[in-house]
Design a protein around this motif. Structure first.
Motif, PDB file in Angstrom:
ATOM      1  N   SER A  20       0.466   8.151  15.810  1.00  0.00           N
ATOM      2  CA  SER A  20       1.354   7.627  14.773  1.00  0.00           C
ATOM      3  C   SER A  20       1.830   6.244  15.166  1.00  0.00           C
ATOM      4  O   SER A  20       1.972   5.935  16.350  1.00  0.00           O
ATOM      5  CB  SER A  20       2.566   8.547  14.582  1.00  0.00           C
ATOM      6  N   CYS A  21       2.065   5.427  14.179  1.00  0.00           N
ATOM      7  CA  CYS A  21       2.632   4.095  14.399  1.00  0.00           C
ATOM      8  C   CYS A  21       3.768   3.921  13.407  1.00  0.00           C
ATOM      9  O   CYS A  21       3.537   3.758  12.210  1.00  0.00           O
ATOM     10  CB  CYS A  21       1.581   3.016  14.209  1.00  0.00           C
ATOM     11  N   ALA A  22       4.986   3.992  13.921  1.00  0.00           N
ATOM     12  CA  ALA A  22       6.155   3.789  13.079  1.00  0.00           C
ATOM     13  C   ALA A  22       6.478   2.308  13.020  1.00  0.00           C
ATOM     14  O   ALA A  22       6.524   1.640  14.060  1.00  0.00           O
ATOM     15  CB  ALA A  22       7.333   4.574  13.631  1.00  0.00           C
ATOM     16  N   TYR A  23       6.681   1.771  11.809  1.00  0.00           N
ATOM     17  CA  TYR A  23       6.984   0.356  11.689  1.00  0.00           C
ATOM     18  C   TYR A  23       8.288   0.152  10.942  1.00  0.00           C
ATOM     19  O   TYR A  23       8.667   0.945  10.079  1.00  0.00           O
ATOM     20  CB  TYR A  23       5.837  -0.424  11.041  1.00  0.00           C
ATOM     21  N   SER A  24       8.974  -0.902  11.293  1.00  0.00           N
ATOM     22  CA  SER A  24      10.269  -1.214  10.690  1.00  0.00           C
ATOM     23  C   SER A  24      10.442  -2.727  10.629  1.00  0.00           C
ATOM     24  O   SER A  24       9.649  -3.475  11.184  1.00  0.00           O
ATOM     25  CB  SER A  24      11.413  -0.587  11.488  1.00  0.00           C
ATOM     26  N   GLY A  25      11.452  -3.153   9.931  1.00  0.00           N
ATOM     27  CA  GLY A  25      11.684  -4.581   9.786  1.00  0.00           C
ATOM     28  C   GLY A  25      11.214  -5.058   8.436  1.00  0.00           C
ATOM     29  O   GLY A  25      11.409  -4.385   7.431  1.00  0.00           O
ATOM     30  N   ARG A  26      10.549  -6.208   8.412  1.00  0.00           N
ATOM     31  CA  ARG A  26      10.175  -6.817   7.140  1.00  0.00           C
ATOM     32  C   ARG A  26       8.800  -6.373   6.672  1.00  0.00           C
ATOM     33  O   ARG A  26       8.130  -7.078   5.953  1.00  0.00           O
ATOM     34  CB  ARG A  26      10.201  -8.340   7.270  1.00  0.00           C
ATOM     35  N   THR A  27       8.379  -5.193   7.098  1.00  0.00           N
ATOM     36  CA  THR A  27       7.058  -4.725   6.692  1.00  0.00           C
ATOM     37  C   THR A  27       6.994  -4.515   5.188  1.00  0.00           C
ATOM     38  O   THR A  27       7.952  -4.102   4.559  1.00  0.00           O
ATOM     39  CB  THR A  27       6.706  -3.419   7.396  1.00  0.00           C
ATOM     40  N   GLN A  28       5.883  -4.827   4.620  1.00  0.00           N
ATOM     41  CA  GLN A  28       5.669  -4.660   3.194  1.00  0.00           C
ATOM     42  C   GLN A  28       4.338  -3.956   2.977  1.00  0.00           C
ATOM     43  O   GLN A  28       3.458  -3.977   3.827  1.00  0.00           O
ATOM     44  CB  GLN A  28       5.669  -6.008   2.481  1.00  0.00           C
ATOM     45  N   SER A  29       4.195  -3.377   1.807  1.00  0.00           N
ATOM     46  CA  SER A  29       2.970  -2.642   1.521  1.00  0.00           C
ATOM     47  C   SER A  29       1.755  -3.556   1.517  1.00  0.00           C
ATOM     48  O   SER A  29       0.637  -3.097   1.664  1.00  0.00           O
ATOM     49  CB  SER A  29       3.093  -1.921   0.177  1.00  0.00           C
ATOM     50  N   SER A  30       1.967  -4.871   1.376  1.00  0.00           N
ATOM     51  CA  SER A  30       0.826  -5.790   1.341  1.00  0.00           C
ATOM     52  C   SER A  30       0.286  -6.090   2.733  1.00  0.00           C
ATOM     53  O   SER A  30      -0.757  -6.714   2.873  1.00  0.00           O
ATOM     54  CB  SER A  30       1.239  -7.096   0.673  1.00  0.00           C
ATOM     55  N   TYR A  31       1.000  -5.664   3.762  1.00  0.00           N
ATOM     56  CA  TYR A  31       0.579  -5.953   5.128  1.00  0.00           C
ATOM     57  C   TYR A  31      -0.743  -5.264   5.455  1.00  0.00           C
ATOM     58  O   TYR A  31      -1.045  -4.176   4.979  1.00  0.00           O
ATOM     59  CB  TYR A  31       1.627  -5.469   6.116  1.00  0.00           C
ATOM     60  N   THR A  32      -1.501  -5.890   6.335  1.00  0.00           N
ATOM     61  CA  THR A  32      -2.666  -5.259   6.935  1.00  0.00           C
ATOM     62  C   THR A  32      -2.230  -4.595   8.234  1.00  0.00           C
ATOM     63  O   THR A  32      -1.551  -5.213   9.047  1.00  0.00           O
ATOM     64  CB  THR A  32      -3.764  -6.290   7.237  1.00  0.00           C
ATOM     65  N   MET A  33      -2.599  -3.336   8.385  1.00  0.00           N
ATOM     66  CA  MET A  33      -2.258  -2.587   9.594  1.00  0.00           C
ATOM     67  C   MET A  33      -3.541  -2.216  10.327  1.00  0.00           C
ATOM     68  O   MET A  33      -4.529  -1.839   9.690  1.00  0.00           O
ATOM     69  CB  MET A  33      -1.500  -1.304   9.225  1.00  0.00           C
ATOM     70  N   GLY A  34      -3.516  -2.336  11.642  1.00  0.00           N
ATOM     71  CA  GLY A  34      -4.718  -2.058  12.404  1.00  0.00           C
ATOM     72  C   GLY A  34      -4.471  -1.244  13.658  1.00  0.00           C
ATOM     73  O   GLY A  34      -3.336  -1.144  14.140  1.00  0.00           O
ATOM     74  N   TRP A  35      -5.549  -0.670  14.153  1.00  0.00           N
ATOM     75  CA  TRP A  35      -5.562   0.035  15.437  1.00  0.00           C
ATOM     76  C   TRP A  35      -6.586  -0.660  16.346  1.00  0.00           C
ATOM     77  O   TRP A  35      -7.711  -0.945  15.915  1.00  0.00           O
ATOM     78  CB  TRP A  35      -5.969   1.499  15.276  1.00  0.00           C
ATOM     79  N   PHE A  36      -6.173  -0.881  17.563  1.00  0.00           N
ATOM     80  CA  PHE A  36      -7.052  -1.431  18.585  1.00  0.00           C
ATOM     81  C   PHE A  36      -6.911  -0.574  19.838  1.00  0.00           C
ATOM     82  O   PHE A  36      -5.940   0.188  19.971  1.00  0.00           O
ATOM     83  CB  PHE A  36      -6.674  -2.883  18.906  1.00  0.00           C
ATOM     84  N   ARG A  37      -7.859  -0.711  20.752  1.00  0.00           N
ATOM     85  CA  ARG A  37      -7.762   0.023  22.004  1.00  0.00           C
ATOM     86  C   ARG A  37      -8.292  -0.840  23.145  1.00  0.00           C
ATOM     87  O   ARG A  37      -9.103  -1.737  22.928  1.00  0.00           O
ATOM     88  CB  ARG A  37      -8.522   1.343  21.934  1.00  0.00           C
ATOM     89  N   GLN A  38      -7.803  -0.525  24.330  1.00  0.00           N
ATOM     90  CA  GLN A  38      -8.239  -1.262  25.512  1.00  0.00           C
ATOM     91  C   GLN A  38      -8.414  -0.288  26.668  1.00  0.00           C
ATOM     92  O   GLN A  38      -7.457   0.362  27.096  1.00  0.00           O
ATOM     93  CB  GLN A  38      -7.240  -2.353  25.887  1.00  0.00           C
ATOM     94  N   ALA A  39      -9.653  -0.206  27.148  1.00  0.00           N
ATOM     95  CA  ALA A  39      -9.970   0.631  28.303  1.00  0.00           C
ATOM     96  C   ALA A  39      -9.828  -0.197  29.574  1.00  0.00           C
ATOM     97  O   ALA A  39      -9.915  -1.425  29.528  1.00  0.00           O
ATOM     98  CB  ALA A  39     -11.378   1.177  28.165  1.00  0.00           C
ATOM     99  N   PRO A  40      -9.632   0.441  30.714  1.00  0.00           N
ATOM    100  CA  PRO A  40      -9.493  -0.302  31.969  1.00  0.00           C
ATOM    101  C   PRO A  40     -10.686  -1.206  32.223  1.00  0.00           C
ATOM    102  O   PRO A  40     -11.834  -0.783  32.113  1.00  0.00           O
ATOM    103  CB  PRO A  40      -9.400   0.807  33.020  1.00  0.00           C
ATOM    104  N   GLY A  41     -10.406  -2.467  32.516  1.00  0.00           N
ATOM    105  CA  GLY A  41     -11.461  -3.412  32.824  1.00  0.00           C
ATOM    106  C   GLY A  41     -12.224  -3.935  31.635  1.00  0.00           C
ATOM    107  O   GLY A  41     -13.205  -4.680  31.797  1.00  0.00           O
ATOM    108  N   LYS A  42     -11.789  -3.574  30.442  1.00  0.00           N
ATOM    109  CA  LYS A  42     -12.490  -4.023  29.228  1.00  0.00           C
ATOM    110  C   LYS A  42     -11.536  -4.794  28.323  1.00  0.00           C
ATOM    111  O   LYS A  42     -10.326  -4.712  28.443  1.00  0.00           O
ATOM    112  CB  LYS A  42     -13.074  -2.824  28.484  1.00  0.00           C
ATOM    113  N   GLU A  43     -12.122  -5.542  27.399  1.00  0.00           N
ATOM    114  CA  GLU A  43     -11.324  -6.288  26.442  1.00  0.00           C
ATOM    115  C   GLU A  43     -10.808  -5.347  25.339  1.00  0.00           C
ATOM    116  O   GLU A  43     -11.386  -4.297  25.077  1.00  0.00           O
ATOM    117  CB  GLU A  43     -12.165  -7.408  25.820  1.00  0.00           C
TER     118      GLU A  43
END
Length: 125
Positions: A20-43
């Motif tokens: 889950s990613c809870a967001y607050s502040g000036r977020t709007q429905s028009s925003y793009t939301m993304g998921w990224f990941r980083q493994a050890p030693g990798k970008e």
């Protein structure tokens, strides 16, 4: 805009987790939301993104196994991860952009303005 990811943990290969990613502040429905990941030693790498009014986008490595969604009423984005593999082990981050990113850009982490703190996902027997 503040983002907070949660839901990570240790899971066996073939198992499932929901982030889950809870967001607050000036977020709007028009925003793009993304998921990224980083493994050890990798970008850091793109996992998934979602924009209101459009189909979610996924990295080829997770397509068919991961599903992202957002509930604007709850100000929360989700990443359902099924059929997890050891290669999915990483710190997972959620991110937001204050505009609707075009498809050719939304996979690039530098396009996002705001980031959560990350949650560890470990897939191991």
């Amino acid at each position: 805009v503040q983002l907070q990811a949660s839901g990570g943990g240790l899971v066996q290969p073939g198992g499932s987790l929901r982030l889950s990613c809870a967001y607050s502040g000036r977020t709007q429905s028009s925003y793009t939301m993304g998921w990224f990941r980083q493994a050890p030693g990798k970008e850091r790498e793109f996992v998934a993104a979602i924009r209101n009014g459009g189909s979610p986008s996924y990295a080829d490595s997770v397509k068919g196994r991961f599903t992202t969604s957002r509930d604007n009423a709850k100000n929360t984005m989700y990443l359902q991860m099924n059929s997890l593999e050891p290669e999915d082990t990483a710190v997972y981050y959620c991110a937001a952009k204050e505009s609707r990113l075009i498809s050719s850009v939304l996979r690039n982490s530098v396009a996002y303005d705001y980031w959560g703190q990350g949650t560890q996902v470990t897939v191991s027997s």
